[in-house]
Design a protein around this motif. Structure first.
Motif, PDB file in Angstrom:
ATOM      1  N   ALA A 194     -16.888  12.307   6.935  1.00  0.00           N
ATOM      2  CA  ALA A 194     -16.745  11.904   7.873  1.00  0.00           C
ATOM      3  C   ALA A 194     -15.327  12.133   8.144  1.00  0.00           C
ATOM      4  CB  ALA A 194     -17.679  11.427   8.911  1.00  0.00           C
ATOM      5  N   TYR A 195     -14.646  10.914   7.234  1.00  0.00           N
ATOM      6  CA  TYR A 195     -13.484  11.586   8.492  1.00  0.00           C
ATOM      7  C   TYR A 195     -12.950  12.576   8.103  1.00  0.00           C
ATOM      8  CZ  TYR A 195      -9.063   8.315   8.442  1.00  0.00           C
ATOM      9  OH  TYR A 195      -7.551   7.609   9.359  1.00  0.00           O
ATOM     10  N   PHE A 196     -12.806  13.331   6.587  1.00  0.00           N
ATOM     11  CA  PHE A 196     -12.199  14.376   6.647  1.00  0.00           C
ATOM     12  C   PHE A 196     -12.769  14.944   7.963  1.00  0.00           C
ATOM     13  CE2 PHE A 196     -12.121  18.732   4.972  1.00  0.00           C
ATOM     14  CZ  PHE A 196     -10.912  18.962   4.286  1.00  0.00           C
ATOM     15  N   MET A 197     -13.898  15.692   7.945  1.00  0.00           N
ATOM     16  CA  MET A 197     -14.194  16.475   8.711  1.00  0.00           C
ATOM     17  C   MET A 197     -13.426  16.131  10.592  1.00  0.00           C
ATOM     18  SD  MET A 197     -18.392  17.655   8.106  1.00  0.00           S
ATOM     19  CE  MET A 197     -19.249  16.031   8.313  1.00  0.00           C
ATOM     20  N   SER A 198     -12.933  15.135  10.273  1.00  0.00           N
ATOM     21  CA  SER A 198     -13.290  13.937  12.316  1.00  0.00           C
ATOM     22  C   SER A 198     -11.765  15.342  12.384  1.00  0.00           C
ATOM     23  CB  SER A 198     -12.887  12.921  12.107  1.00  0.00           C
ATOM     24  OG  SER A 198     -11.905  12.465  11.834  1.00  0.00           O
ATOM     25  N   ALA A 199     -11.043  16.245  11.642  1.00  0.00           N
ATOM     26  CA  ALA A 199      -9.333  16.151  11.689  1.00  0.00           C
ATOM     27  C   ALA A 199      -9.338  17.861  10.663  1.00  0.00           C
ATOM     28  CB  ALA A 199      -8.322  15.328  11.575  1.00  0.00           C
ATOM     29  N   ASN A 200     -10.682  17.972  10.664  1.00  0.00           N
ATOM     30  CA  ASN A 200      -9.987  19.513  10.136  1.00  0.00           C
ATOM     31  C   ASN A 200     -11.522  20.760  10.145  1.00  0.00           C
ATOM     32  OD1 ASN A 200      -8.029  18.540   7.932  1.00  0.00           O
ATOM     33  ND2 ASN A 200      -9.212  16.898   8.068  1.00  0.00           N
ATOM     34  N   ARG A 201     -11.043  20.806  11.127  1.00  0.00           N
ATOM     35  CA  ARG A 201     -12.312  22.090  11.428  1.00  0.00           C
ATOM     36  C   ARG A 201     -11.823  22.979  12.070  1.00  0.00           C
ATOM     37  NH1 ARG A 201     -14.292  19.156  16.535  1.00  0.00           N
ATOM     38  NH2 ARG A 201     -12.630  19.433  18.186  1.00  0.00           N
ATOM     39  N   ASN A 202     -11.769  23.835  12.091  1.00  0.00           N
ATOM     40  CA  ASN A 202     -10.583  25.578  12.663  1.00  0.00           C
ATOM     41  C   ASN A 202      -9.918  25.557  10.944  1.00  0.00           C
ATOM     42  OD1 ASN A 202     -12.481  26.751  14.480  1.00  0.00           O
ATOM     43  ND2 ASN A 202     -11.832  25.140  16.006  1.00  0.00           N
ATOM     44  N   LYS A 203     -10.114  25.497   9.942  1.00  0.00           N
ATOM     45  CA  LYS A 203      -8.949  25.720   9.087  1.00  0.00           C
ATOM     46  C   LYS A 203      -9.195  26.496   7.920  1.00  0.00           C
ATOM     47  CE  LYS A 203      -7.165  21.759   9.874  1.00  0.00           C
ATOM     48  NZ  LYS A 203      -5.941  19.614   9.958  1.00  0.00           N
ATOM     49  N   ARG A 204      -8.357  26.883   6.994  1.00  0.00           N
ATOM     50  CA  ARG A 204      -8.869  27.443   5.465  1.00  0.00           C
ATOM     51  C   ARG A 204      -8.730  26.503   4.787  1.00  0.00           C
ATOM     52  NH1 ARG A 204      -8.569  31.440   9.662  1.00  0.00           N
ATOM     53  NH2 ARG A 204      -9.985  33.459   9.493  1.00  0.00           N
ATOM     54  N   SER A 205      -9.075  26.146   3.831  1.00  0.00           N
ATOM     55  CA  SER A 205      -8.433  25.508   3.039  1.00  0.00           C
ATOM     56  C   SER A 205      -7.987  26.475   1.547  1.00  0.00           C
ATOM     57  CB  SER A 205      -9.442  24.770   2.291  1.00  0.00           C
ATOM     58  OG  SER A 205      -8.749  24.015   0.742  1.00  0.00           O
ATOM     59  N   VAL A 206      -7.026  25.515   0.949  1.00  0.00           N
ATOM     60  CA  VAL A 206      -6.177  26.337  -0.365  1.00  0.00           C
ATOM     61  C   VAL A 206      -5.012  25.371  -1.263  1.00  0.00           C
ATOM     62  CG1 VAL A 206      -3.884  27.626  -0.641  1.00  0.00           C
ATOM     63  CG2 VAL A 206      -5.221  27.872   1.234  1.00  0.00           C
ATOM     64  N   ALA A 207      -6.291  25.352  -2.621  1.00  0.00           N
ATOM     65  CA  ALA A 207      -5.509  24.949  -3.596  1.00  0.00           C
ATOM     66  C   ALA A 207      -4.546  25.829  -4.210  1.00  0.00           C
ATOM     67  CB  ALA A 207      -6.798  25.245  -4.594  1.00  0.00           C
ATOM     68  N   ALA A 208      -3.426  24.421  -3.716  1.00  0.00           N
ATOM     69  CA  ALA A 208      -1.761  24.419  -4.140  1.00  0.00           C
ATOM     70  C   ALA A 208      -1.538  23.550  -5.322  1.00  0.00           C
ATOM     71  CB  ALA A 208      -1.301  25.533  -2.961  1.00  0.00           C
ATOM     72  N   ASP A 209      -0.935  24.156  -5.945  1.00  0.00           N
ATOM     73  CA  ASP A 209      -0.303  22.872  -7.000  1.00  0.00           C
ATOM     74  C   ASP A 209       1.831  23.229  -6.591  1.00  0.00           C
ATOM     75  OD1 ASP A 209       1.083  21.158  -8.389  1.00  0.00           O
ATOM     76  OD2 ASP A 209       0.360  21.841 -10.469  1.00  0.00           O
ATOM     77  N   LEU A 210       2.552  22.295  -5.993  1.00  0.00           N
ATOM     78  CA  LEU A 210       3.709  22.749  -5.320  1.00  0.00           C
ATOM     79  C   LEU A 210       4.590  22.536  -6.499  1.00  0.00           C
ATOM     80  CD1 LEU A 210       4.872  20.946  -2.119  1.00  0.00           C
ATOM     81  CD2 LEU A 210       3.487  22.345  -2.484  1.00  0.00           C
TER      82      LEU A 210
END
Length: 398
Positions: A71-87
């Motif tokens: 629920a915490y994550f969903m409260s601030a992360n709609r309308n986004k695309r998630s990309v897994a990337a290791d800097l």
């Protein structure tokens, strides 16, 4: 809602989001709601944004088990695309450098200097791309003696002074019930980015935005901060009372609590009429707000004793009829389930892995470019391949 409306204020704006937790994600969710394309970069070594593990509760997955959508994550992360990337991975870093070349905005909340080894810091990217808007969020900012200290909402509330003002007069310092330092920092970041976009559109010149949780928290001490700067006197905790207005407080009733917020002397007289206490309105100690401030310790017990005989509903009905500001102390079920909340789309539904996700709506009501609810909070790494396709579809500008 405007999910099918092609117009959006930030259509065509691309955001490289290197932030996590709450302040940066609050900003980028707002930008996404306004139509920007937000690529959220998440570290595969940690399982993504820290808040994915900040549960329960979690949205259930298709198989009924907990998903990675807390629920915490969903409260601030709609309308986004998630990309897994290791800097630290050269190929992933090259992908992000290519995205930075296509982006209008980069936002990050690493410790100052933390992105320099990866060539994703503001000095490097802004030099390569002069039109880029780069926003850095940290606990204390990019300068100052505390720049290298970690920044969390609780520490920001403590350092910035708001905890000294919050809580019961005889109780300990108290944080606000939600991460308000993070949220307000995200709001300031959004304002700064929108201002920088306007400047960029007019001049072609990008810029670096340096924002800290502590700076923004000090700024929103508002009247109490300026009270201190004007008088030199430290404010004290007053619970629900107001430092400059009396009566402005929460009072016990026969069956609960009620908020009374008397904003001027005429309202106070009407309030006393409701209480059948004309003597209070006639008392020269209480006739004006400065007088009521001076004599609050004599006045408030009289008001509290009178209101205890009434039910909450009777007080609200009686004071609303007399145009005296009054209201309930709602629990979240009553607040979010109210007719007013439904009329204002305070709660929205988006598709989830096992049924609808109920999220808090964006409060902005824009007549020409309404906010969008197009992409539910993403699963970790769900759009990594989509980013690669986006970058290969058209050669990035030099």
């Amino acid at each position: 809602m405007a999910g099918s409306d092609p117009r959006a204020a930030l259509d065509g704006i691309v955001v490289l989001d290197l932030s996590r937790i709450l302040a940066g994600p609050t900003c980028t969710q707002l930008l996404g709601d306004l139509g920007a394309t937000v690529w959220k970069i998440e570290n595969p070594k940690t399982g993504g944004d820290d808040t994915r593990q900040w549960g329960p509760p979690y949205a259930p997955g298709a198989d009924g088990s907990d998903s990675d959508l807390s629920a915490y994550f969903m409260s601030a992360n709609r309308n986004k695309r998630s990309v897994a990337a290791d800097l630290s991975d050269p190929d992933d870093r090259a992908m992000l450098e290519a995205l930075a070349a296509r982006a209008d905005i980069v936002i990050e909340n690493f410790k100052p200097g933390g992105l320099i080894p990866f060539r994703l810091d503001h000095q490097t990217l802004c030099a390569r791309h002069p039109g880029l808007i780069y926003c850095s969020i940290s606990g204390f900012g990019q300068t100052g003696p505390n720049r290298d200290k970690p920044g969390y909402d609780l520490m920001a509330q403590g350092y910035g002074g708001i905890m000294s003002l919050t809580g019961a007069p005889d109780g300990p310092p108290m944080k606000v019930g939600v991460g308000i330092a993070d949220v307000m920092c995200g709001m300031y970041a959004t304002i700064g980015i929108l201002a920088a976009l306007r400047h960029r559109d007019a001049t072609g010149e990008g810029q670096h935005i340096d924002l800290s949780l502590v700076d923004s928290q000090m700024a929103w001490t508002i009247n109490e901060g300026v009270n201190y700067l004007t008088s030199g006197e430290l404010p004290v905790r007053r619970g629900n009372a107001h430092p400059n207005i009396v009566p402005y407080d929460v009072f016990a009733t026969r069956d609960g609590h009620v908020i009374v917020a008397v904003g001027n002397d005429a309202q106070f007289r009407r309030f006393c009429d409701f209480l059948n206490r004309a003597d209070l309105a006639a008392d020269p100690r209480f006739a004006t707000n400065p007088g009521r401030l001076t004599h609050r310790d004599a006045l408030l017990p009289e008001i509290a004793a009178a209101l205890r005989f009434w039910t909450t509903d009777a007080i609200i009905t009686g004071l609303e009829a007399r145009k005296v500001p009054v209201g309930p102390v709602n629990t979240l079920d009553r607040a979010l389930g109210s007719d007013q909340a439904r009329a204002r789309d305070a709660v929205v539904e988006m598709p989830g892995p096992a049924g609808p996700l109920r999220l808090l709506g964006n409060p902005l009501k824009l007549s020409a470019t309404p906010v969008r609810y197009e992409r539910p909070p993403p699963h970790f790494g769900a759009d990594t391949e989509a980013l690669k396709a986006f970058l290969s579809a058209k050669k990035a500008p030099e």
